[in-house]
Design an enzyme around this catalytic site. Structure first.
Site, PDB file in Angstrom:
ATOM      1  N   SER A  20     106.577  49.784 106.373  1.00  0.00           N
ATOM      2  CA  SER A  20     105.613  48.881 107.004  1.00  0.00           C
ATOM      3  C   SER A  20     104.372  49.699 107.309  1.00  0.00           C
ATOM      4  O   SER A  20     103.857  50.394 106.432  1.00  0.00           O
ATOM      5  CB  SER A  20     106.234  48.265 108.267  1.00  0.00           C
ATOM      6  N   HIS A  47     105.759  45.592 104.009  1.00  0.00           N
ATOM      7  CA  HIS A  47     105.219  44.470 104.786  1.00  0.00           C
ATOM      8  C   HIS A  47     103.726  44.331 104.499  1.00  0.00           C
ATOM      9  O   HIS A  47     102.945  45.267 104.697  1.00  0.00           O
ATOM     10  CB  HIS A  47     105.427  44.714 106.285  1.00  0.00           C
ATOM     11  N   ASP A 139     113.263  46.180 110.548  1.00  0.00           N
ATOM     12  CA  ASP A 139     113.564  45.695 109.204  1.00  0.00           C
ATOM     13  C   ASP A 139     114.119  46.839 108.359  1.00  0.00           C
ATOM     14  O   ASP A 139     113.584  47.945 108.362  1.00  0.00           O
ATOM     15  CB  ASP A 139     112.298  45.127 108.567  1.00  0.00           C
TER      16      ASP A 139
END
Length: 977
Positions: A20, A47, A139
């Site tokens: 991310s 992301h 995540d």
């Protein structure tokens, strides 16, 4: 030129890379360090904002020579390629083919890394590699757990080197990582793993080894790891061993066994890998539906209101299965409008997994399995995780249990065992199914899942759902599970006599032996116990005793030479039986080629230091007979025959004596045994019936004890949580710096904060005293009546009251509510508002002063210590023709046409500022453009707007004496000061 590190197998290892915020830089470093012909394929899931065009493929293409492409439609994975997930989409993989889906279409939270990693684990198993880079949130954690359970490789960037450590730290906290490495070390680790997985020779070495190495590893895990996996399937254990060997770059099983012997951490890691503790909420939803339709719904409907419902989930892992069943039961009970005392028992062999289940906190990726409605109903959001609500958590009890060894739970209605039987050998499965039958109540349900069966135990259960293996207890079959004892004691090599021998061995028998031998003329001798085990040797006994081939045996009878064994055994038995001081025998012993005439003596040794008496065996040689060959050559055939007959006759006589002794002993033993047998039979008949009852009671007691241990562990954990909460509350009360007194429903003091001593002179002994007995510094006579009113009406009260020392307090009285919304007293807080009161008074004084200034009809100016205009009233603005605010901040000497710039006026104003002395009737004459020539009297006064503090302001009053003839301005006279 091909790369030497490239795996030879054509099928690629697929590496999933997730990240991310802050992941772009380490991602580029990773691709730059990897060779372009590694044979692996890389799928990048980062992301990104859902809208706009992604530049990630172009950026990554500058960091590697491998083709980089964005995934569209269905894309077959090719080695030496990099695939990038598009914005606003999630990536799936089936049979090596990538596909994309809109995140919103799945109805799940935006966790694309978890979604892809879980698909990758199901599709590629051991050929899956998951890497988590820098990023916020959690995540990727659940996805890494799935890859690790499928025997793949999991790595995370070292949080110390990550720009954002949220995702790496989350994976580390969940213990789903094989390696935590800086970016410089990750490429080499991935390449080494890919070579190990894809090398055909590597996979042939392990199955070819003998079972000895496997037993060696199992013994290490059992002895040093404390876990017994002998009942688990060898193929499954071997696959997990191969995975650990790949991670450590070890090719041979015997080398890995040696590695285990020197690494305790690896032993623990291996047995935790063997447990495969991966679960999920509502895994295989059809199985739960099958359980409901096959009898659970009817079971709940038939139960009486308030009755107990007990559910057991052996092999519960981290608790998702147990919570899922509890949710299903609660939802069904709500539909039925019924309340039952539901209790779910979850057990597992892994203490870390049980601790996770007790905590009830899971990564936010579980939202994909639970669903939005259940997530809102049964979970609370905590940053990047979800925690099970107290209502659901209170139903479940979790404990560490070895279901193969420990007593089972009893009187349960449902057993769900979908994570265990598939890994056990058939004999272990068949031993567990009767245990489950015994644990279930009549009509109870057993859920095994689609992969298990009850082969060999069909008489215990009837089929409820064939596909998902839901079974109902067969009440016609009665079983009692065997008590599985684990004997941890190490047996003594000395058998039953070990105690006496050990105690005798600790003593120095030299003096005793010397005394006894002196009495017997000091022949060669040995000291033995009643079983014939040699304890000490004196003299040379090699002519009489010798070691027999095979395992070392120090039994004197077994060591006796030819001709000595029978009479020695007989003498030992007689000495033990009769207790005679000395038992003598005249025997012939063959030593090498000679026969020795021997005087054998066996006597007891009495010594208070011995736990049991010992025996002294002495050998006194009478004469040495010439070799048989020599005698035979010198004698005639008839003489030799006569000697032979005499020898045989002597041996026969010895044999008869030994036989008669044995017969006598046998008859005596038979008589004793017959008498004892009659007594034993009568006692046995009585004990047999008692034993059956005791066995049943023991099993129930063991099950009850297991439940009590489980509840005790649960209560201990709750007590620890309560202690932590109490510590947090005490620290919070001490840090907020607010005086607080807690009262019970009788208005007696329960607790108070240290700051409360500034309001009421409280000491620890005041706990339990009524509020009416407390002396406070407040001028608040209605405190007791207001407290009683709040306790009665439950309406909070708040008043501002003064204290005797001049301070002011806001006194708030509120009901004390428990977690069950019950009122059990009051909370009285005293907030110091002295500064607020002072500020209010200053503000009120300022407003009053401004109102007075505006109300004065004569022109007024308010100057600060620098003689700048702070305020003017309306009369000033009208008299001098200026607008409000136009002169604010200007020096008084610069106003208008500088008509106030008079030296004497300067002196008076400076004197007023510094000496705080006012002046009166300072007359000035000046001509203004708009109002003409005027004569005015000026009056100056210092003012103070704060309590006890000077604001260093000057009020300048202007009195108009009227219009004058036109002439230059002048100061007419010196005012009175």
């Amino acid at each position: 030129m091909p790369n030497a590190d490239r795996p030879p197998d054509a099928a690629p290892v697929i590496v999933g890379i997730g990240g991310s915020a802050g992941a772009l830089v380490p991602l580029r470093e990773l691709l730059e360090a990897l060779p372009i012909d590694s044979g692996m394929a890389f799928v990048v899931v980062i992301h990104q904002t859902p809208s706009g065009q992604s530049l990630l493929p172009e950026i990554l293409a500058n960091s590697t020579g491998m083709p980089v492409s964005e995934i569209h439609d269905e894309t077959k994975v090719e080695p030496n390629h990099v695939y990038v997930a598009p914005r606003g989409h999630c990536v799936t993989i089936r049979h090596g083919v990538l596909a994309v889906e809109q995140l919103v279409e799945r109805g799940r939270p935006p966790l694309p890394i978890d979604l892809f990693f879980r698909d990758l684990a199901r599709d590629q198993e051991r050929r899956a590699v998951g890497i988590v880079l820098s990023g916020t949130g959690a995540d990727g954690t659940i996805g890494l757990a799935a890859i690790r359970a499928a025997s793949g490789l999991t790595l995370v960037q070292d949080p110390k080197t990550a720009e954002f450590d949220g995702m790496p730290s989350s994976a580390m906290a969940a213990q789903v990582t094989d390696f935590v490495l800086p970016m410089a070390e990750i490429p080499a680790r991935v390449l080494a793993y890919a070579r190990g997985v894809t090398t055909p020779a590597r996979t042939r070495k392990v199955p070819a080894v003998t079972s000895n190495e496997m037993e060696r590893i199992l013994a290490l895990i059992r002895v040093r790891g404390g876990q017994d996996f002998s009942a688990y399937k060898r193929d499954m254990l071997l696959r997990r061993i191969e995975r650990r060997m790949d991670l450590h770059r070890i090719d041979r099983l015997e080398d890995y066994a040696r590695y285990l012997e020197h690494n305790d951490d690896e032993i623990e890691t291996l047995w935790r890998d063997w447990l495969i503790g991966v679960s999920g909420f509502f895994r295989d939803p059809e199985a739960f539906q099958a359980l409901m339709h096959s009898g659970l719904a009817a079971l709940l409907a038939a139960r009486e209101e308030g009755s107990a419902l007990r559910i057991w989930v052996p092999g519960c892992a981290t608790g998702e299965e147990a919570y899922s069943i509890a949710i299903l039961v609660l939802e069904t009970l709500e539909e039925l409008g019924k309340h039952l005392d539901v209790r779910v028992f979850g057990t597992d062999l892994d203490p870390a997994a049980v601790e996770t289940a007790r905590t009830g906190r899971y990564q936010e990726g579980v939202a994909a399995d639970v669903g939005a409605r259940r997530l809102k109903r049964f979970f609370t959001k905590e940053e990047h995780s979800y925690r099970v609500r107290k209502e659901l958590r209170d139903l479940a009890v979790f404990a560490v249990q070895n279901v193969l060894r420990d007593p089972p739970f009893t009187r349960v209605d449902v057993i769900s065992c979908r994570n265990l039987l598939i890994y056990l050998i058939p004999s272990a499965q068949q031993s567990l199914l009767p245990v489950f039958h015994y644990s279930l109540n009549p009509g109870g349900l057993l859920l095994l899942g689609g992969s298990e069966s009850i082969m060999g135990s069909e008489e215990f259960f009837s089929v409820g759902d064939k596909r998902w293996k839901v079974f109902r207890r067969n009440d016609a079959t009665i079983t009692r599970p065997p008590i599985r004892w684990t004997n941890r004691a190490v047996r003594s090599l000395g058998g039953a006599t070990g105690g006496a021998v050990a105690e005798g061995a600790k003593l120095d028998l030299t003096e005793t032996l010397r005394r006894q031998l002196a009495e017997r003329f000091g022949p060669p001798a040995v000291v033995v116990d009643y079983q014939g085990q040699i304890q000490q040797i004196h003299g040379r006994v090699g002519d009489y005793l010798e070691l027999s081939p095979g395992r070392a045996n120090l039994n004197v009878v077994e060591m006796a030479r030819e001709g000595l064994r029978v009479p020695l055994s007989s003498a030992l038995r007689e000495a033990v039986k009769t207790g005679a001081a000395v038992v003598e025998r005249a025997v012939r012993v063959k030593a090498n080629e000679d026969w020795i005439s021997l005087h054998l003596a066996v006597g007891r040794i009495e010594d208070k230091r011995l736990a049991h008496p010992l025996l002294l065996v002495s050998f006194e040689s009478a004469s040495r007979i010439r070799p048989l060959s020599e005698r035979a050559s010198k004698r005639s055939p008839r003489g030799r025959k006569s000697d032979r007959q005499a020898q045989l006759a002597a041996e026969l006589q010895h044999t008869r004596e030994d036989l008669q002794s044995s017969i006598d002993e046998l008859q005596s033993s038979n008589e004793e045994l017959a008498s004892a047998n009659e007594e034993v039979q009568s006692v046995n008949e009585e004990l047999q019936s008692s034993n059956e009852e005791l066995q049943t009671s023991k099993e129930e007691a063991q099950s009850l004890n297991e439940e009590l241990n489980t509840v005790n562990a649960e209560l201990t954990e709750k007590l620890r949580a309560f202690e932590q909460a109490n510590d947090d509350l005490l620290n919070l009360m001490n840090s907020i710096d607010i005086a607080t007194i807690f009262l019970d429903d009788g208005l007696r003091v329960k607790r108070f904060t240290p700051q409360a001593r500034s309001v009421a002179r409280l000491i620890e002994a005041d706990v339990g005293r009524p509020l009416a007995d407390l002396a406070t510094l407040l001028e608040y006579p209605d405190l007791l009546s207001d407290a009683a009113s709040v306790l009665q009406t439950l309406q909070p009260s708040e008043k501002q009251v003064p204290a005797s020392d001049g301070a002011w307090y806001a006194v708030r009285i509120r009901p004390y509510r428990t977690a069950r919304n019950a009122v059990e007293g009051l909370v009285v807080t005293f907030i110091d508002i002295t500064q607020t009161k002072r500020a209010e008074r200053v503000q009120a004084a300022r407003i009053l002063a401004e109102s007075i200034i505006d109300a004065v009809r004569e022109p007024l100016l308010v100057l600060d210590s620098a003689l700048r205009v702070v305020r003017a009233n309306r009369s000033f603005y009208q008299a001098f023709g200026v607008e409000p605010g136009e002169i604010d901040g200007q020096l008084v000497y610069d106003l208008g046409s500088r008509q106030w710039n008079i030296p004497r006026l300067r002196e008076l104003l400076e004197q007023t500022v510094h000496e705080r002395i006012g002046f009166d009737d300072f007359r000035v004459e000046y001509e203004l453009p708009k109002i003409g020539r005027r004569r005015m009297l000026l009056n100056g006064r210092p003012v103070s707007l704060k309590d006890g503090e000077s604001a260093e302001l000057i009020v300048l009053g202007i009195e108009d004496e009227g219009r004058m003839a036109s002439e230059a301005p002048r100061a007419s006279e010196v005012p009175n000061t």
